[in-house]
Design a protein around this motif. Structure first.
Motif, mmCIF file in Angstrom:
data_model
loop_
_atom_site.group_PDB
_atom_site.id
_atom_site.type_symbol
_atom_site.label_atom_id
_atom_site.label_comp_id
_atom_site.label_asym_id
_atom_site.label_seq_id
_atom_site.Cartn_x
_atom_site.Cartn_y
_atom_site.Cartn_z
ATOM 1 N N ALA A 155 21.599 58.314 48.192
ATOM 2 C CA ALA A 155 21.776 59.457 48.924
ATOM 3 C C ALA A 155 22.615 60.640 48.187
ATOM 4 O O ALA A 155 22.262 61.669 48.145
ATOM 5 C CB ALA A 155 22.179 59.696 50.344
ATOM 6 N N MET A 156 23.956 59.995 47.666
ATOM 7 C CA MET A 156 24.741 61.029 47.241
ATOM 8 C C MET A 156 24.532 61.178 45.661
ATOM 9 O O MET A 156 25.432 61.937 45.125
ATOM 10 C CB MET A 156 26.172 60.591 47.467
ATOM 11 C CG MET A 156 26.445 60.578 48.988
ATOM 12 S SD MET A 156 26.518 62.039 49.629
ATOM 13 C CE MET A 156 26.467 61.706 51.456
ATOM 14 N N ILE A 176 16.533 59.489 59.480
ATOM 15 C CA ILE A 176 17.168 59.248 58.243
ATOM 16 C C ILE A 176 18.405 58.436 58.695
ATOM 17 O O ILE A 176 19.291 58.955 59.582
ATOM 18 C CB ILE A 176 17.605 60.382 57.278
ATOM 19 C CG1 ILE A 176 16.521 61.280 56.851
ATOM 20 C CG2 ILE A 176 18.249 59.769 56.069
ATOM 21 C CD1 ILE A 176 15.278 60.693 56.211
ATOM 22 N N ALA A 177 18.769 57.352 58.065
ATOM 23 C CA ALA A 177 19.769 56.579 58.237
ATOM 24 C C ALA A 177 20.600 56.487 56.800
ATOM 25 O O ALA A 177 19.847 56.101 55.749
ATOM 26 C CB ALA A 177 19.498 55.106 58.825
ATOM 27 N N ILE A 178 21.733 56.641 56.853
ATOM 28 C CA ILE A 178 22.545 56.294 55.500
ATOM 29 C C ILE A 178 23.206 54.977 55.648
ATOM 30 O O ILE A 178 23.965 54.807 56.509
ATOM 31 C CB ILE A 178 23.827 57.407 55.455
ATOM 32 C CG1 ILE A 178 23.437 58.930 55.700
ATOM 33 C CG2 ILE A 178 24.452 57.202 54.196
ATOM 34 C CD1 ILE A 178 22.510 59.402 54.424
ATOM 35 N N ASP A 179 22.531 54.156 54.819
ATOM 36 C CA ASP A 179 22.919 52.665 54.832
ATOM 37 C C ASP A 179 24.013 52.362 53.969
ATOM 38 O O ASP A 179 24.383 53.256 53.069
ATOM 39 C CB ASP A 179 21.455 52.033 54.339
ATOM 40 C CG ASP A 179 21.398 50.624 54.617
ATOM 41 O OD1 ASP A 179 22.316 50.344 55.716
ATOM 42 O OD2 ASP A 179 20.332 50.060 54.528
ATOM 43 N N ASP A 180 24.648 51.124 54.120
ATOM 44 C CA ASP A 180 25.833 50.890 53.537
ATOM 45 C C ASP A 180 26.882 51.673 53.343
ATOM 46 O O ASP A 180 27.394 51.915 52.305
ATOM 47 C CB ASP A 180 25.369 50.293 51.883
ATOM 48 C CG ASP A 180 24.295 49.268 52.163
ATOM 49 O OD1 ASP A 180 24.140 48.578 53.161
ATOM 50 O OD2 ASP A 180 24.056 48.745 51.009
ATOM 51 N N TYR A 190 28.975 67.244 51.717
ATOM 52 C CA TYR A 190 27.666 66.804 51.537
ATOM 53 C C TYR A 190 27.272 66.018 52.939
ATOM 54 O O TYR A 190 26.172 66.228 53.365
ATOM 55 C CB TYR A 190 27.414 66.167 50.261
ATOM 56 C CG TYR A 190 27.475 67.076 49.135
ATOM 57 C CD1 TYR A 190 26.873 68.049 49.073
ATOM 58 C CD2 TYR A 190 28.165 66.545 48.137
ATOM 59 C CE1 TYR A 190 26.846 69.064 47.843
ATOM 60 C CE2 TYR A 190 28.435 67.441 46.836
ATOM 61 C CZ TYR A 190 27.648 68.549 46.939
ATOM 62 O OH TYR A 190 27.718 69.214 45.779
ATOM 63 N N LEU A 191 28.073 65.010 53.458
ATOM 64 C CA LEU A 191 27.698 64.480 54.539
ATOM 65 C C LEU A 191 27.381 65.407 55.737
ATOM 66 O O LEU A 191 26.375 65.209 56.433
ATOM 67 C CB LEU A 191 28.921 63.522 54.866
ATOM 68 C CG LEU A 191 28.638 62.629 56.002
ATOM 69 C CD1 LEU A 191 27.551 61.273 55.490
ATOM 70 C CD2 LEU A 191 29.492 61.805 56.401
ATOM 71 N N LYS A 192 28.193 66.484 55.663
ATOM 72 C CA LYS A 192 27.930 67.659 56.702
ATOM 73 C C LYS A 192 26.296 68.006 56.685
ATOM 74 O O LYS A 192 25.921 68.540 57.616
ATOM 75 C CB LYS A 192 29.106 68.623 56.722
ATOM 76 C CG LYS A 192 29.140 69.331 57.898
ATOM 77 C CD LYS A 192 30.247 70.434 57.658
ATOM 78 C CE LYS A 192 29.693 71.699 57.016
ATOM 79 N NZ LYS A 192 30.754 72.685 56.709
ATOM 80 N N ARG A 193 26.074 68.446 55.401
ATOM 81 C CA ARG A 193 24.854 68.949 55.079
ATOM 82 C C ARG A 193 23.676 68.174 55.046
ATOM 83 O O ARG A 193 22.565 68.570 55.284
ATOM 84 C CB ARG A 193 24.719 69.656 53.816
ATOM 85 C CG ARG A 193 25.760 70.919 53.856
ATOM 86 C CD ARG A 193 25.933 71.271 52.414
ATOM 87 N NE ARG A 193 24.826 71.873 51.852
ATOM 88 C CZ ARG A 193 24.515 71.760 50.328
ATOM 89 N NH1 ARG A 193 25.355 71.409 49.415
ATOM 90 N NH2 ARG A 193 23.113 72.390 49.977
ATOM 91 N N MET A 194 23.875 66.580 54.905
ATOM 92 C CA MET A 194 23.010 65.822 55.155
ATOM 93 C C MET A 194 22.075 65.629 56.607
ATOM 94 O O MET A 194 22.740 65.526 57.553
ATOM 95 C CB MET A 194 23.367 64.332 54.980
ATOM 96 C CG MET A 194 23.749 64.055 53.455
ATOM 97 S SD MET A 194 22.416 63.446 52.622
ATOM 98 C CE MET A 194 23.160 63.933 51.055
ATOM 99 N N PRO A 195 20.792 65.860 56.493
ATOM 100 C CA PRO A 195 20.133 65.773 57.723
ATOM 101 C C PRO A 195 19.979 64.498 58.276
ATOM 102 O O PRO A 195 18.696 63.906 58.457
ATOM 103 C CB PRO A 195 18.642 66.641 57.387
ATOM 104 C CG PRO A 195 18.640 66.283 56.053
ATOM 105 C CD PRO A 195 19.830 66.130 55.277
#
Ligand code: C2E
Ligand code: CA
Ligand code: CA
Ligand code: CA
Length: 274
Positions: A155-156, A176-180, A190-195
């Protein structure tokens, strides 16, 4: 030599994995695996805390190899990724997982959701959005019942492109799930902007949770971060009652792990979950 791992499938020593001949053999076999119906999905339950009922499952891919036995994804997904085979395989996973969820909804478990893992190559594939939309339509599913898991590193990687894709998927209603999470290098900006709607804490931080003060501090920070960004926090790899209690006390939203339920075939899943 082959050993039987804790997941019940075969894995290979690093020396064997490094063998070019073995990789070539697996690649040749993998090209035929889809057509020969050798790929299967197991489902691992997700729980909102101890004692509460299952809220859904994560689909995890396995390969029933005719000679080598049941292979775990770590043995063949890297080969599928390098060869591009992960694209047709990923389409198949999405379709099968959606078909399974449809069957569960038809059986009355209408609140259950399904999580599907996406590989880096799938994530950059221009057809991903259409594939997801088609699978949801084909199985008449509400997009809100599907979660796509993408690793923090993926994602990053190309943040602006990721944001655009994730925004498109989120606009469709998919979660959406951010895995690991915790193993990559997220910028908080960016995490703040990630939907995203979920952060999945990597198993590495859960393993020694009760004995390692640093791991405990990291996990509790991720839970706090999730709360302030309004993301659900999922702990994976919960193997003991002590870990479960610890995570419960921290207010971790969702739990996954062998202690609560291993990845299972659909019949076993239904038996255990109901
Ligand atoms: P992941 O997405 O982080 O999945 C969690 C892994 O941890 C799974 O391994 C699961 O079986 C294992 N696990 C769950 N609970 C416990 C526990 O309590 N203790 C321990 N030691 N392990 C636990 P698995 O099934 O071998 O999958 C490995 C990785 O392969 C996954 O990691 C995911 O990155 C990838 N993968 C699996 N299925 C798919 C798929 O359909 N598509 C893609 N692209 N990748 C997949
Ligand atoms: Ca996952
Ligand atoms: Ca994970
Ligand atoms: Ca992982």
């Amino acid at each position: 030599t082959k050993q039987s791992g804790r997941n019940g499938y075969t894995f290979f020593t690093p020396a064997m994995q490094a063998s070019a001949a073995r990789r070539l053999r697996l690649l040749q076999d993998l090209r035929r695996a889809l057509a020969r119906d050798e790929l299967i999905l197991h489902y691992q339950p997700k729980f909102p805390g101890s004692g509460q009922p299952v809220i859904g499952a994560e689909a995890l891919l396995r390969w029933q190899h005719p000679e080598l036995g049941l292979l775990g994804p770590d043995t063949f997904i890297p080969i599928a990724e390098r060869s591009g085979l992960i694209l047709p395989i990923g389409d198949w996973v999405l379709d099968r997982a959606c078909a399974q969820l449809r069957a569960w909804h038809d059986a009355g478990h209408t609140s259950w959701s399904m999580a599907v893992n996406l590989s880096p190559l799938q994530f950059t594939s221009p057809s991903l959005v259409d594939t997801v939309r088609d699978a949801l339509q084909r199985h008449a599913l509400d997009p809100g019942h599907l979660t796509l898991e993408v690793t923090e590193t993926t994602a990053m990687k190309n943040v602006e492109a990721s944001l655009q894709l994730l925004n498109t998927l989120t606009a469709m209603g998919v979660k959406i799930a951010i895995d690991d999470f915790g193993t990559g290098y997220s910028s908080l900006l960016y995490l703040k902007r990630m939907p995203a709607s979920e952060l999945k804490i990597d198993r590495a931080f859960v393993r020694d949770l009760e004995n390692n003060a640093e791991d405990a501090a990291i996990v509790s920070s991720i839970v706090a971060l999730g709360r302030s960004l309004q993301l659900q926090v999922v702990a994976e790899g919960v193997e003991t009652e002590a870990q479960r209690d610890f995570l419960d006390q921290l207010g971790c939203d969702l739990l996954q792990g062998y202690h609560l339920g291993k990845p299972m075939d659909p019949e076993a899943f239904l038996r255990q979950a109901t």
